[in-house]
Scaffold this active site. Structure first.
Site, mmCIF file in Angstrom:
data_model
loop_
_atom_site.group_PDB
_atom_site.id
_atom_site.type_symbol
_atom_site.label_atom_id
_atom_site.label_comp_id
_atom_site.label_asym_id
_atom_site.label_seq_id
_atom_site.Cartn_x
_atom_site.Cartn_y
_atom_site.Cartn_z
ATOM 1 N N ASP A 87 64.103 -73.617 8.443
ATOM 2 C CA ASP A 87 62.937 -74.173 9.135
ATOM 3 C C ASP A 87 62.413 -73.144 10.132
ATOM 4 O OD1 ASP A 87 61.168 -76.171 9.737
ATOM 5 O OD2 ASP A 87 62.548 -77.303 11.023
ATOM 6 N N GLU A 119 55.414 -76.061 9.739
ATOM 7 C CA GLU A 119 54.630 -77.250 10.080
ATOM 8 C C GLU A 119 53.143 -76.931 10.089
ATOM 9 O OE1 GLU A 119 56.043 -78.891 13.798
ATOM 10 O OE2 GLU A 119 58.128 -78.882 13.132
ATOM 11 N N GLU A 186 56.255 -86.571 7.342
ATOM 12 C CA GLU A 186 57.073 -87.219 8.372
ATOM 13 C C GLU A 186 56.252 -88.276 9.099
ATOM 14 O OE1 GLU A 186 59.093 -84.572 11.096
ATOM 15 O OE2 GLU A 186 59.765 -86.251 12.350
HETATM 16 O O1 KIV Z 1 63.792 -79.790 12.161
HETATM 17 C C1 KIV Z 1 63.903 -80.702 11.361
HETATM 18 O O2 KIV Z 1 64.974 -81.260 11.115
HETATM 19 C C2 KIV Z 1 62.689 -81.133 10.704
HETATM 20 C C3 KIV Z 1 62.673 -82.525 10.213
HETATM 21 C C4 KIV Z 1 62.438 -83.451 11.365
HETATM 22 C C5 KIV Z 1 61.668 -82.685 9.164
HETATM 23 O O3 KIV Z 1 61.734 -80.416 10.657
#
Ligand code: KIV
Length: 260
Positions: A87, A119, A186
């Protein structure tokens, strides 16, 4: 135990086409990843939510690339076969396309990830396209995007009114056109998630966005009662590991007091 084969992109697309539910959880360290691997989860997200669940920050914003790489490496060691997604943390892709590609590449080269997530919607299409062109599978993330909670007015459902709902549907199309291999929704209303899923040519994953998507993402610490600060309304609890550990620690303290 039967040997598990590596989850690859075509296998995820096949599941989508066959309407076989895709499973996805967050994961932040080696012992968790080991369990996730044994269970056979399809996609594992090393989420920047680790800033809150593991590092104890108030939000995800202080998380750095170094934090993410270190945790993603540990998760990769525990789950060699899941499709592993790193992420992208705050300000590692928002400023420019070059940063986005360079940092996405670090997840692949340094942590052995299979893809990355960022995002944002149409405004991120140039980043998504550049990352995809670099040969890196990229997942989009729409609806409640935690890195923008200040602008969104807090942790709440997004797309309740028609204009915002339309916006999210358009963003999903823009991300898919830019080359995203999947899109996470989300806290989007069920009907909006259903509409996007019905039109999409890539797997749609729901986090608190209803049952119609091709897969569901659950946050590990919410699933097992491991995050003490709050329990999101959408959380599905599958066990209370936090309570088991607390009881074990109390038992240990009692056993030592009995010896003294
Ligand atoms: O950081 C995370 O775990 C996420 C989820 C909330 C989708 O981006």
């Amino acid at each position: 135990m039967e040997k598990r084969s590596k989850v690859v992109l075509p296998a995820l697309l096949e599941k989508m086409q066959q309407r076989v539910p895709i499973t996805m959880v967050t994961c932040y360290d080696y012992p968790m990843a080991y369990l996730v691997e044994q269970a056979g989860v399809d996609i594992v997200l090393v989420g920047d939510s680790l800033g809150m669940t593991v590092l104890g920050y108030e939000s995800t914003l202080p998380v750095t690339m170094e934090d993410m790489i270190r945790h993603a490496q540990a998760v990769r060691r525990g789950t060699p076969n899941a499709f592993l997604i790193g992420d992208m943390p705050y300000m590692t892709y928002q400023v420019c396309v070059q940063d986005a590609v360079r940092n996405a590449g670090r997840f692949m080269a340094e942590a052995g990830c299979d893809g990355v997530k960022l995002e944002g919607g149409a405004e991120m299409a140039d980043r998504v396209q550049a990352i995809a062109c670099a040969g890196i599978p990229i997942m989009g993330h729409l609806g409640l995007t935690p890195q923008s909670t200040s602008a969104l007015g807090g942790f709440k459902v997004q797309g309740k009114d028609a204009t915002r709902a339309r916006h999210i549907v358009d963003d999903a199309r823009a991300l898919e056109q830019a080359g995203a291999f999947s899109i996470l929704l989300e806290m989007v209303p069920d009907r909006v998630a259903g509409l996007i899923t019905g039109r999409a040519g890539v797997p749609i994953i729901s986090l608190g966005s209803g049952p119609q998507a091709h897969g569901q993402l659950l946050i590990f610490h919410d699933m097992f009662g491991l995050y003490p600060r709050f329990k999101p309304k959408m959380a599905k609890v599958f066990g209370n590991a936090g309570e088991v550990i607390l009881n074990g620690l109390r038992q240990y303290i009692r056993s030592r007091s009995a010896v003294a």
